[in-house]
Design a protein around this motif. Structure first.
Motif, PDB file in Angstrom:
ATOM      1  N   SER A 197      -2.418 -10.307  37.874  1.00  0.00           N
ATOM      2  CA  SER A 197      -1.160 -10.762  37.370  1.00  0.00           C
ATOM      3  C   SER A 197      -1.512 -12.168  36.399  1.00  0.00           C
ATOM      4  O   SER A 197      -1.538 -12.096  35.185  1.00  0.00           O
ATOM      5  N   THR A 198      -2.167 -13.194  36.915  1.00  0.00           N
ATOM      6  CA  THR A 198      -2.391 -14.370  36.554  1.00  0.00           C
ATOM      7  C   THR A 198      -3.754 -14.160  35.532  1.00  0.00           C
ATOM      8  O   THR A 198      -4.592 -13.674  36.051  1.00  0.00           O
TER       9      THR A 198
ATOM     10  N   HIS B 190       4.688  -8.406  30.765  1.00  0.00           N
ATOM     11  CA  HIS B 190       3.736  -9.525  30.416  1.00  0.00           C
ATOM     12  C   HIS B 190       4.713 -10.776  30.040  1.00  0.00           C
ATOM     13  O   HIS B 190       5.516 -10.671  28.910  1.00  0.00           O
TER      14      HIS B 190
ATOM     15  N   THR C 215       4.107  -2.096  32.362  1.00  0.00           N
ATOM     16  CA  THR C 215       3.491  -3.674  32.843  1.00  0.00           C
ATOM     17  C   THR C 215       4.294  -4.756  31.828  1.00  0.00           C
ATOM     18  O   THR C 215       4.232  -4.748  30.719  1.00  0.00           O
TER      19      THR C 215
ATOM     20  N   PHE D 225       1.348 -13.815  32.658  1.00  0.00           N
ATOM     21  CA  PHE D 225       1.514 -13.125  34.010  1.00  0.00           C
ATOM     22  C   PHE D 225       2.075 -11.880  33.689  1.00  0.00           C
ATOM     23  O   PHE D 225       2.682 -11.472  33.138  1.00  0.00           O
ATOM     24  N   ALA D 226       1.502 -10.713  34.826  1.00  0.00           N
ATOM     25  CA  ALA D 226       1.878  -9.509  34.528  1.00  0.00           C
ATOM     26  C   ALA D 226       2.564  -8.939  35.803  1.00  0.00           C
ATOM     27  O   ALA D 226       2.474  -9.468  36.898  1.00  0.00           O
ATOM     28  N   SER D 227       3.714  -8.096  35.666  1.00  0.00           N
ATOM     29  CA  SER D 227       4.273  -7.393  36.659  1.00  0.00           C
ATOM     30  C   SER D 227       4.419  -5.776  36.357  1.00  0.00           C
ATOM     31  O   SER D 227       4.960  -5.615  35.285  1.00  0.00           O
TER      32      SER D 227
END
Length: 760
Positions: free
Chosen positions: A440-441, A472, A470, A461-463
């Protein structure tokens, strides 16, 4: 000394031969002169020589031998026979350098060093203890299985220190692959726990062993395991200081025990929770330190619960065997676990720095700087990209056959408990390198894009959502110009991208959503909202002004305390296309100088979806419903005095002096009406086909019910025209008039339009 003693023993044997057997066989055994080399003696006849010595000198030789014989015999008695050297029950031999030539096996061995002072005084300092039980005589904190090197004091308290220099050259796999191999295990050196996991394939496996290993070596290798208890036994009963075993221990089991060894039980103290605040099992069972033991009983200093503090620190506690652990072990009988810890550290470093020792009048030390660990990796002469791989500290965490949440929430891979520490983590890398790269970071270095239209990730940051997309969210520096002569050639964008790809320090692809752009398009100090990452919507300029580059919709009130300036302002769903000028939607458009350029007009356009409407003005007192308000003025083709719609006003209309209303029909042959005010009084002029029909000065009553008598009683100006409610028309009898228009002539006589005097 030993060599010389043995030499003298040989000499004595030779001497005995010369004295008692002078005429024996001519061959003489070999012997050593004291401090000399071996001599081979041969008996020769009289008049000849012995080793070049004439016979007449032989008597002197015999005398010399006899004179030394007494001393030689005494020394021979102290000599050690060769048969007792380097054999069991004998002594260890020495080589030519004085080194012991046999293995050393001792229950306890202490090495020492001797310091000789200038005055000849000797100080003997202990250096190392090679057996733990002996070391425990120096310090009770040392384990019975420990080897101690340094730190041992003499009787005066002076400490002997010792350092270890270990120079190795690993050359193969397993333990041959490490210079220092450290194992904390219950296994022996032939088992897995005692073997270094370095290219752990049997070398005789040939190509398979090579292909499935990495041919690695390590300067330092460490293996730690949560090993089994040295002794696992059922307990029969407990006292405050003992546990009686249900079955006696064997000699082999007792041989593994030492004083002060950990001993744990599965008997719980119910005052202590079985889990911590995270729900993770914790120790709430009784533990102790072994004081002594027999085959049947183990004595401890007392029972308590680890880390329980005041909940279980009282003396005299007796484990209750009816209260057994069910959180970890599920034994149905009380048990003891001997020689195991409650927690394991692979490495635990404690550093003590005392300012009182460094500063002040009584300082005893100088160092005021500490570096926990430094690694200097020195590479050179790699002239091609991707020539080598460097990887720093690596934590490889794996939990096989585990629940996804097996690790407790307070588990971590790296922790800095800093307190007043100014910086917890420092990364100093080249501009386009990554200071931190996680799933993520993602934080690259200090770089910037070099080509127009490209970006450099500042952070991201990714989720990953359930749809496998995804998200971003992050900031990038963006190059907005082909030149690079000012910071305004770059801007910073903050926003959302879906399914983009992070490649080193660049984010590419995916779908770009709204972004905040700082210094957009080279304008310093501005902030814009970009639609799709490209189209500006709302911008605030560096001078504080706002620019709306797209249509704006307000779901709430828009309050402007200052000027609201818009080239096109619409209400409802109305719109006027800026290119074609076509009106669309339904509502009102406010323009200036657009429909009739050059006229300087404010243009209000009522836009309808299908029918023709108009404009209505109402007056509403605050708190009232506008729909129930009085109509002031209306211009509409949908409502008015008749079905076709007209101008309607429920108020008097006033004009200033010299001004009035002109009603001009489209057909100029038709009559027009001009209403003017030339002298401050109301003037009405009707122009019928160019001829004046009526002019009235003064007030004009609009009372349609006023009879002729009331009209005559009033005071009116000449030319006044008004409605007489009961005046007679042609053919009507007196008293039955239905009304008609009359006017006042210059003789102050009221007449009808046909000149007949008005009558009722």
């Amino acid at each position: 000394m030993t060599r010389h003693l043995l030499a003298f023993a040989g000499l004595a044997a030779s001497a005995a031969f010369f004295v008692s057997a002078a005429h024996a066989a001519p061959e003489l055994p070999g012997f050593y002169w004291p401090g000399g080399a071996r001599q081979d003696s041969t008996f020769n006849a009289p008049g000849t020589s012995i080793n070049g010595m004439r016979i007449d000198a032989f008597g002197a030789l015999i005398d010399k031998i006899n004179s030394d014989l007494a001393e030689a015999e005494i020394l021979a008695q102290a000599a050690i026979p060769k048969a007792q050297i380097d054999v069991a029950g004998g002594v260890a031999g020495l080589d030519g350098n004085g080194n012991v030539t046999a293995n050393l096996l001792s229950v306890a061995s202490t090495t020492q060093t001797v310091y000789t002072a200038p005055d000849g005084t000797l100080v003997t300092l202990p250096l190392s203890v090679l057996a733990g039980l002996s070391a425990m005589n120096f310090s009770p904190t040392v384990g019975a299985e420990s080897v101690v090197m340094g730190g041992l004091p003499d009787a005066a308290g002076t400490v002997g220190h010792q350092a270890l220099t270990l120079v190795g050259r690993p050359y193969s796999n397993y333990n041959a692959g490490c210079t220092l191999c450290v194992f904390s295990t219950a296994d022996n050196i032939h088992e897995g726990g005692g073997m270094a996991g370095l290219s752990g394939m049997d070398p005789v496996g040939g190509a398979y062993s090579v292909s499935h290993g990495d041919m690695a070596a390590a300067g330092f290798y460490q293996y730690d395991e949560f090993s089994d208890a040295r002794v696992l036994a059922q307990a029969a009963s407990f006292t405050a200081t003992t546990v009686t075993l249900a079955t006696p221990m064997t000699i082999e089991q007792m041989a593994q025990l030492h004083p002060r060894m950990y001993i744990a039980t599965n008997v719980v103290n119910t005052a202590v929770s079985a889990t911590n605040v995270n729900g993770t099992p914790q120790e709430n069972t009784y533990w102790g330190y072994i004081k002594s033991w027999t085959a049947n009983t183990i004595t401890v200093y007392g029972w308590g619960v680890p880390n329980a503090g005041s909940l279980a620190d009282g003396d005299g506690q007796i484990p209750d065997i009816s209260k057994l652990d069910t959180t970890k072990a599920t034994y149905t009988v009380p048990m003891v676990f001997i020689g195991i810890p409650a927690k394991i550290w692979s490495k635990n470093t404690v550093v003590h720095m005392d300012g009182n020792k460094i500063y002040g009048a009584n300082a005893t030390a100088r160092a005021n700087s500490y570096v926990r660990e430094e690694e200097d990796f020195l590479a050179q002469n790699f002239t091609k990209p991707n020539s080598f791989t460097y990887q720093g500290p690596t934590v490889s965490y794996n939990c096989s056959n585990c629940d996804a949440n097996a690790a407790s929430p307070d588990s971590y891979g790296y922790l800095i408990n800093g307190g007043g520490l100014p910086r917890a983590y420092v990364a100093q890398v080249r501009p386009h390198a990554l200071e931190y790269a996680g799933f993520s970071t993602y934080i690259p270095g200090t770089g910037a894009p070099e080509t127009k239209g490209t970006n450099h990730i500042m952070y991201d940051f990714a989720s990953i959502v359930d749809t496998n997309n995804t998200l971003h969210f992050g900031a990038q520096s963006y190059k907005n110009s082909d030149t690079s002569n000012s910071y305004t050639n770059w801007e910073v964008r903050l926003g959302l991208n879906v399914d983009g790809t992070r490649t080193q320090d660049t984010l590419s692809g995916g779908t770009q959503f709204a972004q905040l752009a700082f210094n957009y398009n080279g304008a310093p100090g501005n902030l814009c909202i970009l639609m799709g990452g490209t189209t500006p919507g709302l911008c605030q300029n560096g001078d504080g002004s706002l620019e709306a580059h797209t249509a704006m919709t307000f779901d709430s009130d828009l309050v402007a305390n200052g000027r609201l300036n818009a080239s096109l302002l619409t209400t409802g769903g109305a719109n006027v296309d800026s290119t074609t000028g076509a009106a669309t939607g339904n509502g009102t458009a406010y323009l200036w100088n657009k429909i009739t350029p050059g006229q300087g007009d404010t243009e209000i356009v009522n836009i309808n979806p299908s029918v023709v409407g108009g404009y209505s003005f109402y007056d509403t007192v605050s708190g009232n419903v506008p729909a129930a308000s009085d109509l002031l003025f209306s211009v509409s083709k949908q409502k008015g005095f008749d079905a076709t719609g007209n101008i309607r006003s429920d108020l008097n209309v006033y004009t200033g002096a010299g001004h009035g209303f002109d009603i001009v029909p489209a057909d100029t042959s038709k009559p027009n009406i001009e209403l003017t005010n030339s002298d401050g009084q109301t003037a009405i002029m009707t122009n019928y086909q160019g001829g004046a029909l009526l002019q009235k000065l003064g007030d004009v009553s609009s009372d349609a019910t006023r009879p002729l008598a009331a009209i005559k009683a009033g005071t009116y100006a000449v030319s006044t025209r008004m409605w007489c409610a009961n005046c007679l028309n042609a053919g009507q009898a007196a008293g039955s008039g239905t009304g008609r228009w009359i006017f006042l002539d210059s003789a102050k006589t009221w007449r009808s339009d046909d000149g007949v005097v008005a009558a009722d």
